[in-house]
Every structure is written in structure tokens, then in C-alpha cells.
Design an enzyme around this catalytic site. Sequence first.
Site, PDB file in Angstrom:
ATOM      1  N   LYS A  11      35.287 -24.447  15.395  1.00 39.89           N
ATOM      2  CA  LYS A  11      34.131 -24.155  15.941  1.00 39.89           C
ATOM      3  C   LYS A  11      33.832 -22.510  16.000  1.00 39.89           C
ATOM      4  O   LYS A  11      34.478 -21.981  15.368  1.00 39.89           O
ATOM      5  CB  LYS A  11      34.173 -24.442  17.656  1.00 39.89           C
ATOM      6  CG  LYS A  11      34.105 -25.931  17.958  1.00 39.89           C
ATOM      7  CD  LYS A  11      33.992 -26.152  19.450  1.00 39.89           C
ATOM      8  CE  LYS A  11      33.979 -27.572  19.734  1.00 39.89           C
ATOM      9  NZ  LYS A  11      34.211 -27.689  21.277  1.00 39.89           N
ATOM     10  N   PHE A  59      26.057 -29.274  30.743  1.00 40.61           N
ATOM     11  CA  PHE A  59      26.528 -28.539  29.712  1.00 40.61           C
ATOM     12  C   PHE A  59      26.144 -28.733  28.237  1.00 40.61           C
ATOM     13  O   PHE A  59      26.205 -27.931  27.367  1.00 40.61           O
ATOM     14  CB  PHE A  59      28.085 -28.619  29.379  1.00 40.61           C
ATOM     15  CG  PHE A  59      28.624 -29.881  29.119  1.00 40.61           C
ATOM     16  CD1 PHE A  59      28.647 -30.179  27.569  1.00 40.61           C
ATOM     17  CD2 PHE A  59      29.141 -30.778  30.214  1.00 40.61           C
ATOM     18  CE1 PHE A  59      29.197 -31.481  27.173  1.00 40.61           C
ATOM     19  CE2 PHE A  59      29.710 -31.948  29.578  1.00 40.61           C
ATOM     20  CZ  PHE A  59      29.470 -32.356  28.350  1.00 40.61           C
ATOM     21  N   ARG A  87      44.201 -34.951  18.361  1.00 43.32           N
ATOM     22  CA  ARG A  87      44.027 -34.465  19.417  1.00 43.32           C
ATOM     23  C   ARG A  87      45.354 -33.768  20.187  1.00 43.32           C
ATOM     24  O   ARG A  87      45.405 -32.923  20.882  1.00 43.32           O
ATOM     25  CB  ARG A  87      43.590 -35.648  20.469  1.00 43.32           C
ATOM     26  CG  ARG A  87      42.262 -36.321  19.914  1.00 43.32           C
ATOM     27  CD  ARG A  87      41.642 -37.092  20.776  1.00 43.32           C
ATOM     28  NE  ARG A  87      41.235 -36.726  22.089  1.00 43.32           N
ATOM     29  CZ  ARG A  87      40.068 -35.678  22.056  1.00 43.32           C
ATOM     30  NH1 ARG A  87      39.307 -35.484  21.203  1.00 43.32           N
ATOM     31  NH2 ARG A  87      39.728 -35.521  23.344  1.00 43.32           N
ATOM     32  N   THR A  93      41.122 -29.850  26.562  1.00 48.14           N
ATOM     33  CA  THR A  93      39.847 -29.245  26.445  1.00 48.14           C
ATOM     34  C   THR A  93      39.720 -27.804  26.989  1.00 48.14           C
ATOM     35  O   THR A  93      39.331 -26.677  26.247  1.00 48.14           O
ATOM     36  CB  THR A  93      38.802 -30.216  27.010  1.00 48.14           C
ATOM     37  OG1 THR A  93      38.824 -31.391  26.538  1.00 48.14           O
ATOM     38  CG2 THR A  93      37.514 -29.645  26.839  1.00 48.14           C
ATOM     39  N   ARG A 104      44.256 -24.968  20.774  1.00 49.28           N
ATOM     40  CA  ARG A 104      43.530 -24.354  21.832  1.00 49.28           C
ATOM     41  C   ARG A 104      44.307 -23.209  22.906  1.00 49.28           C
ATOM     42  O   ARG A 104      43.663 -22.385  23.136  1.00 49.28           O
ATOM     43  CB  ARG A 104      42.894 -25.537  22.881  1.00 49.28           C
ATOM     44  CG  ARG A 104      41.689 -26.374  22.195  1.00 49.28           C
ATOM     45  CD  ARG A 104      41.042 -27.216  22.900  1.00 49.28           C
ATOM     46  NE  ARG A 104      39.736 -27.938  22.430  1.00 49.28           N
ATOM     47  CZ  ARG A 104      39.642 -29.000  22.620  1.00 49.28           C
ATOM     48  NH1 ARG A 104      40.284 -29.949  23.083  1.00 49.28           N
ATOM     49  NH2 ARG A 104      38.523 -29.599  22.278  1.00 49.28           N
ATOM     50  N   ASN A 114      36.240 -23.322  22.742  1.00 47.00           N
ATOM     51  CA  ASN A 114      37.543 -23.858  22.771  1.00 47.00           C
ATOM     52  C   ASN A 114      38.077 -24.362  21.534  1.00 47.00           C
ATOM     53  O   ASN A 114      38.911 -25.101  21.387  1.00 47.00           O
ATOM     54  CB  ASN A 114      37.704 -25.073  23.702  1.00 47.00           C
ATOM     55  CG  ASN A 114      36.730 -26.282  23.541  1.00 47.00           C
ATOM     56  OD1 ASN A 114      35.951 -26.349  22.559  1.00 47.00           O
ATOM     57  ND2 ASN A 114      36.789 -27.571  24.121  1.00 47.00           N
ATOM     58  N   HIS A 117      36.855 -29.180  17.816  1.00 48.01           N
ATOM     59  CA  HIS A 117      36.366 -30.416  18.043  1.00 48.01           C
ATOM     60  C   HIS A 117      37.312 -31.621  17.366  1.00 48.01           C
ATOM     61  O   HIS A 117      37.539 -31.336  16.286  1.00 48.01           O
ATOM     62  CB  HIS A 117      34.928 -30.570  17.984  1.00 48.01           C
ATOM     63  CG  HIS A 117      34.410 -32.162  17.898  1.00 48.01           C
ATOM     64  ND1 HIS A 117      33.716 -32.866  19.252  1.00 48.01           N
ATOM     65  CD2 HIS A 117      34.437 -33.185  17.443  1.00 48.01           C
ATOM     66  CE1 HIS A 117      33.507 -33.738  18.980  1.00 48.01           C
ATOM     67  NE2 HIS A 117      34.137 -34.295  17.671  1.00 48.01           N
TER      68      HIS A 117
END
Length: 141
Positions: A11, A59, A87, A93, A104, A114, A117
Amino acid sequence: MAIERTLSIIKPDAVAKNVIGQIYARFEGAGLKIVAAKLVHLSRGEAEQFYAVHKARPFFKDLVEFMISGPVMIQALEGEGAIAKNRELMGATDPKKAEKGTIRADFADSIDANAVHGSDAPETAAVEVAFFFPGMNVYSR
């Protein structure tokens, strides 16, 4: 375990921190191969379409604004159990709840910014990979 593909997005916050290479090293260290990749600045329409599943959530607007705030690095990853592996590498998250040593925990600032994705299931992975990479642009290696 089966060979799977999953979508990963680094991100805007993590791209701005110049940690793409460090994140890629984690993917490869976990046995995941990058089979497609591109650096893009998402349009509002692309972000809204990609995150349409969250449209009714409170959100959604902030998520779209964040995702168009700067460039993102998008990659398709391939490997044994790629979805679960990615993951696990990402962590929770909320980076405050993410295990030490996860992407993260190490690179994210907040639940909104964060860092990454990742697809959450085989069905969503197939849809998400196809969204950004039509089949002719993904290469097994």
C-alpha cells in the site's frame, strides 16, 4: 498442500517508506514466487471497484482515499499454500495486534495505513489476481 496464487498489494504507506525490497525478500524467503508485478497509482474508479465488497462499510471512503493517495506495488504470488503463507507474513490487520516480525508489525503505522493487502481465500484470490493481471500477464516460474 497445493500450489496457489494470491494477490498482494504493498500500500501507499509502505511504498513511501521505500520497503518494497524488504517485503519482497520476505515473500521469497517464505518460498513464494512473484509471478506478476507492477507499480501503479490507482484511480478512484479502480480503487472503488477493487474494494466494492466493502462499499457499505463505514471505512470504505477512507480506504479508497488512502489507496489513491500514492503509488502501490501490486504482485501475484505463487507457491504452496500461498494464500495462508502470505496472510501469515502480513500479520493481523491492526499492526498493534500483529505478531513481532510480521510485515504489518514492522512496517505499518495504523489499522488504516497497514502496509499490505492480501487475498483471504482461493475464490477472492482468483478474482483479485484477474482484476489486476489478465491471464496473459502472469508467468509461472
